[in-house]
Design a protein around this motif. Structure first.
Motif, PDB file in Angstrom:
ATOM      1  N   ASP A  86       2.167  -9.661 -14.460  1.00  0.00           N
ATOM      2  CA  ASP A  86       1.099  -9.103 -13.782  1.00  0.00           C
ATOM      3  C   ASP A  86      -0.135 -10.772 -12.882  1.00  0.00           C
ATOM      4  N   HIS A  87      -0.207 -10.580 -11.675  1.00  0.00           N
ATOM      5  CA  HIS A  87      -1.051 -11.725 -11.159  1.00  0.00           C
ATOM      6  C   HIS A  87      -2.449 -11.026 -10.006  1.00  0.00           C
ATOM      7  N   GLU A  88      -3.227 -10.088 -11.077  1.00  0.00           N
ATOM      8  CA  GLU A  88      -3.723  -9.327 -10.071  1.00  0.00           C
ATOM      9  C   GLU A  88      -3.327  -7.907  -9.135  1.00  0.00           C
ATOM     10  N   GLY A  89      -4.455  -7.751  -7.984  1.00  0.00           N
ATOM     11  CA  GLY A  89      -3.808  -6.466  -7.312  1.00  0.00           C
ATOM     12  C   GLY A  89      -3.220  -6.780  -5.576  1.00  0.00           C
ATOM     13  N   GLY A  90      -3.562  -8.510  -5.332  1.00  0.00           N
ATOM     14  CA  GLY A  90      -3.848  -8.817  -4.291  1.00  0.00           C
ATOM     15  C   GLY A  90      -2.927  -9.153  -3.746  1.00  0.00           C
ATOM     16  N   ASN A  91      -1.608  -9.287  -4.105  1.00  0.00           N
ATOM     17  CA  ASN A  91      -0.132 -10.722  -3.706  1.00  0.00           C
ATOM     18  C   ASN A  91       1.043  -9.545  -3.760  1.00  0.00           C
ATOM     19  N   VAL A  92       1.174  -9.908  -2.222  1.00  0.00           N
ATOM     20  CA  VAL A  92       2.668  -8.753  -1.726  1.00  0.00           C
ATOM     21  C   VAL A  92       3.252  -7.876  -2.448  1.00  0.00           C
ATOM     22  N   SER A  93       4.020  -8.217  -3.902  1.00  0.00           N
ATOM     23  CA  SER A  93       5.254  -7.421  -4.640  1.00  0.00           C
ATOM     24  C   SER A  93       3.914  -6.527  -4.950  1.00  0.00           C
ATOM     25  N   ALA A  94       2.324  -7.073  -6.226  1.00  0.00           N
ATOM     26  CA  ALA A  94       1.745  -6.069  -6.355  1.00  0.00           C
ATOM     27  C   ALA A  94       0.854  -5.323  -5.530  1.00  0.00           C
ATOM     28  N   HIS A  95       1.208  -5.410  -4.416  1.00  0.00           N
ATOM     29  CA  HIS A  95      -0.093  -4.323  -3.260  1.00  0.00           C
ATOM     30  C   HIS A  95       0.980  -3.495  -2.902  1.00  0.00           C
TER      31      HIS A  95
END
Ligand code: COA
Length: 439
Positions: A234-243
Motif C-alpha cells: 500500500d502507498h496511501e490512497g491517492g496513487n492511481v491504482s489505489a484510487h
C-alpha cells in the motif's frame, strides 16, 4: 481473534469518530484548489481519508502507523527467515491490530483453504494471445472471479448497509488467497512453456508463489518474495491504482471489479510499469560500458542523458522527498546477498552519484531513488528476468492494500465518489472576474 471480530470490536469507536468530525467540523476548510491543481492531476489536494497507510514526504510510508523497518521487525515470521509472512501484514492492514503469530497463521490457513482457482479462470488466461501483457491477463483473471462474489450475491438479495463490509471482507480473503496461484499460472504459461508446479502446503503465501514459479528451492528468493510483498502492499490512497480501485468500489462494485480496476491503473508506465523500465535502463548502461562504469564516467553519461531531455527511471517521486525506505531495505538485502552482482553494483553506483546531479538541475523536486530503482535488479539476480512480469509482482502485493481500503470504506459507510468537473470557459470567466465558482 479473527480479522472480522477485530474490526467489529473497533467499529463503534471509528464510526463515532467520523460522525463527530462530520457533525462538529463538517464545514471546516482543509484546502483551496488552484487552477494549476485542477489542470495538474489534482496533485496534492486532499480528497479522501485513508487510515491504512500514509506517505510522509520526509520519512516514507507508514502502514497502519508503522515504518517499513518497524514492520520487518515486529510482524510474525517463520523460524530462520529474514522477513515476515504476508498473512501477518494482511491482518495488520485489515484488522488495524498487530497480529500474534497465531493470528497471522490463521490468515495463512484461510488463504490455503480458499486457494483453489476455478478451472474456467485458467481457461480465461489461456484464451489470451501469448503476446498479451501479463498485467492484462492478471486483471482479466481477477475479473473472471467476479461471479464468485459473496457481496454481489447477497446485495442482490438485500442486506443491511452496516453489514456490507463483512461480505467485502469474505470476498477479500477469498480473492487474496488465489492471487499467487493466478500470477504463477500466468508466469508459467508465458515464460516456462506452461510447466505448472503445485502449491506446497507447508509454505506461506509468499514462499508458495516463489515455489509455484519454480524458485521455491532457494530460501533467499523465498525471503525476497516475503519482503517484496510486504513493502509494496500500500502507498496511501491517492496513487492511481489505489484510487482507481477505491473509486470503483465506491459504486458498490464488488472487490473483484474494484481490484481488477486497480490493477489496470497499476499497469500504466507512469505507475507500476515504471519498474520494468528501470531494469531495462540499468542493463542498457551496463551494456554501453561493458560493465560497471567508474563514477566519473557514469556522471558524464548521466549528465548527457539529462541534457538530451531523458528521464532517469527510478529517481524522483510525486510525494516523497527522501530516499524511499522500500529502496533502502532492498539495498540492505542486496548488500547481504548479492554484493557481487553487476546489476546490483550499478544500482549502488548510480545511487552514489545521481542525487547530486539531479539536485543541480534545480528542477527535480526529489533527487532520491524510489522503490523501482532496485526492484528489478534483485528479481533479475534470482532469474526472474522477464521485465513485463515485474508489475504483476507489484500487483500481487498491492491487492492486499486495495482490499483493506475497500473493507474499511464499506465499514465506515463511505459514499459514492463524485467530484465536480468544470469547463475551460467557466474557468476563464471565473478567473477574469475573480469570482469563486457557484457549484
Ligand atoms: C516519479 C515522477 C513521475 C514524479 O514526477 P513529478 O512529481 O512531476 O516530478 P518533479 O515535480 O520533480 O518534476 C519536475 C521536473 O523534474 C524532472 N524530473 C523528475 N524526475 C526526474 C528524473 N528521474 N530524471 C530526470 N528528470 C526528472 C521532471 O521531468 C520535470 O521536468 P520538466 O519541468 O522539464 O517537465 C518523476 O520523478 C519521474 O518521471 N521519475 C522517473 C520515472 C520513475 O521512476 N517512476 C516511478 C515512480 S514511483
Amino acid at each position: 481473534m479473527h480479522i472480522r471480530d477485530r474490526i467489529e470490536e473497533q467499529l463503534p469507536e471509528w464510526r463515532e469518530r467520523v460522525a463527530r468530525l462530520k457533525k462538529d467540523h463538517g464545514n471546516f476548510k482543509i484546502a483551496d484548489v488552484t487552477v494549476d491543481q485542477i489542470y495538474g492531476g489534482i496533485r496534492g489536494v486532499p480528497i479522501q481519508v485513508s487510515d491504512i497507510s500514509y506517505v510522509d514526504p520526509t520519512e516514507g510510508i507508514r502502514l497502519r502507523g508503522y515504518t517499513i523497518p518497524e514492520l520487518i521487525d515486529i510482524l510474525p515470521r517463520r523460524r530462520n527467515t529474514e522477513f515476515p509472512i504476508a498473512g501477518g501484514l494482511f491482518y495488520l492492514l485489515m484488522a488495524n491490530a498487530l497480529p500474534s503469530d497465531e493470528e497471522a497463521y490463521q490468515v495463512e490457513e484461510e488463504w490455503r483453504q480458499y486457494s483453489k482457482v476455478p478451472d474456467y479462470v485458467y481457461d480465461v488466461i489461456r484464451a489470451y494471445p501469448m503476446d498479451t501483457h501479463p498485467m492484462a491477463m492478471f486483471s482479466g483473471a481477477v475479473l473472471a472471479l467476479q461471479s464468485t462474489s459473496k457481496f454481489a450475491r447477497e446485495y442482490s438479495e438485500g442486506i443491511l448497509k452496516a453489514d456490507y463490509w463483512k461480505h467485502y471482507l469474505e470476498d477479500s480473503i477469498q480473492l487474496t488467497a488465489k492471487v499467487p496461484h493466478i500470477a504463477a499460472f500466468i508466469y508459467n504459461r508465458k515464460y516456462r512453456d506452461g510447466k505448472m508446479i503445485d502449491s506446497e502446503p507447508d509454505y506461506d503465501w509468499s514462499a508458495n508463489f516463489a515455489n509455484m514459479i519454480g524458485k521455491g528451492e532457494n530460501p533467499e528468493y523465498r525471503d525476497l518474495c516475503r519482503l517484496f510483498f510486504v513493502i509494496h502492499s500500500d502507498h496511501e490512497g491517492g496513487n492511481v491504482s489505489a484510487h482507481a480501485s477505491h473509486l470503483v468500489a465506491s459504486a458498490l462494485s464488488d472487490i473483484y471489479y474494484a481490484s481488477s480496476s486497480g490493477l489496470n491503473g497499476l499497469a500504466g508506465p507512469l505507475h507500476g510499469l515504471a519498474n520494468q523500465e528501470c531494469l531495462r535502463w540499468l542493463l542498457g548502461v551496463l551494456n554501453y560500458f561493458e560493465g560497471v562504469p567508474d563514477p566519473d564516467d557514469l556522471r558524464e553519461y548521466l549528465r548527457n542523458e539529462l541534457d538530451s531531455g531523458k528521464v532517469i527511471p527510478g529517481y524522483g517521486h510525486a510525494v516523497l522527498r527522501t530516499t524511499d525506505p522500500r529502496f533502502t531495505v532492498q539495498m540492505e538485502f542486496g548488500e547481504r546477498h548479492l554484493p557481487e552482482d553487476t546489476v546490483f553494483q550499478l544500482v549502488q553506483r548510480v545511487y552514489g552519484v545521481l542525487p547530486d546531479i539531479l539536485k543541480k538541475t534545480g528542477k527535480v523536486k526529489n533527487p532520491w531513488p524510489n522503490v523501482d530503482a532496485i526492484n528489478g535488479a534483485l528479481q533479475h539476480h534470482y532469474g526472474v528476468k522477464q521485465f513485463d512480469f515485474y508489475t504483476v509482482l507489484f500487483g500481487i502485493s498491492r491487492i492486499l492494500g486495495f482490499t483493506a481500503h475497500a473493507v474499511w470504506s464499506r465499514a465506515l459507510g463511505k459514499p459514492i465518489e463524485r467530484p465536480k468537473s468544470l469547463t475551460t470557459g467557466m474557468l476563464e470567466a471565473m478567473t477574469a472576474e475573480h469570482t469563486a465558482p457557484a457549484l
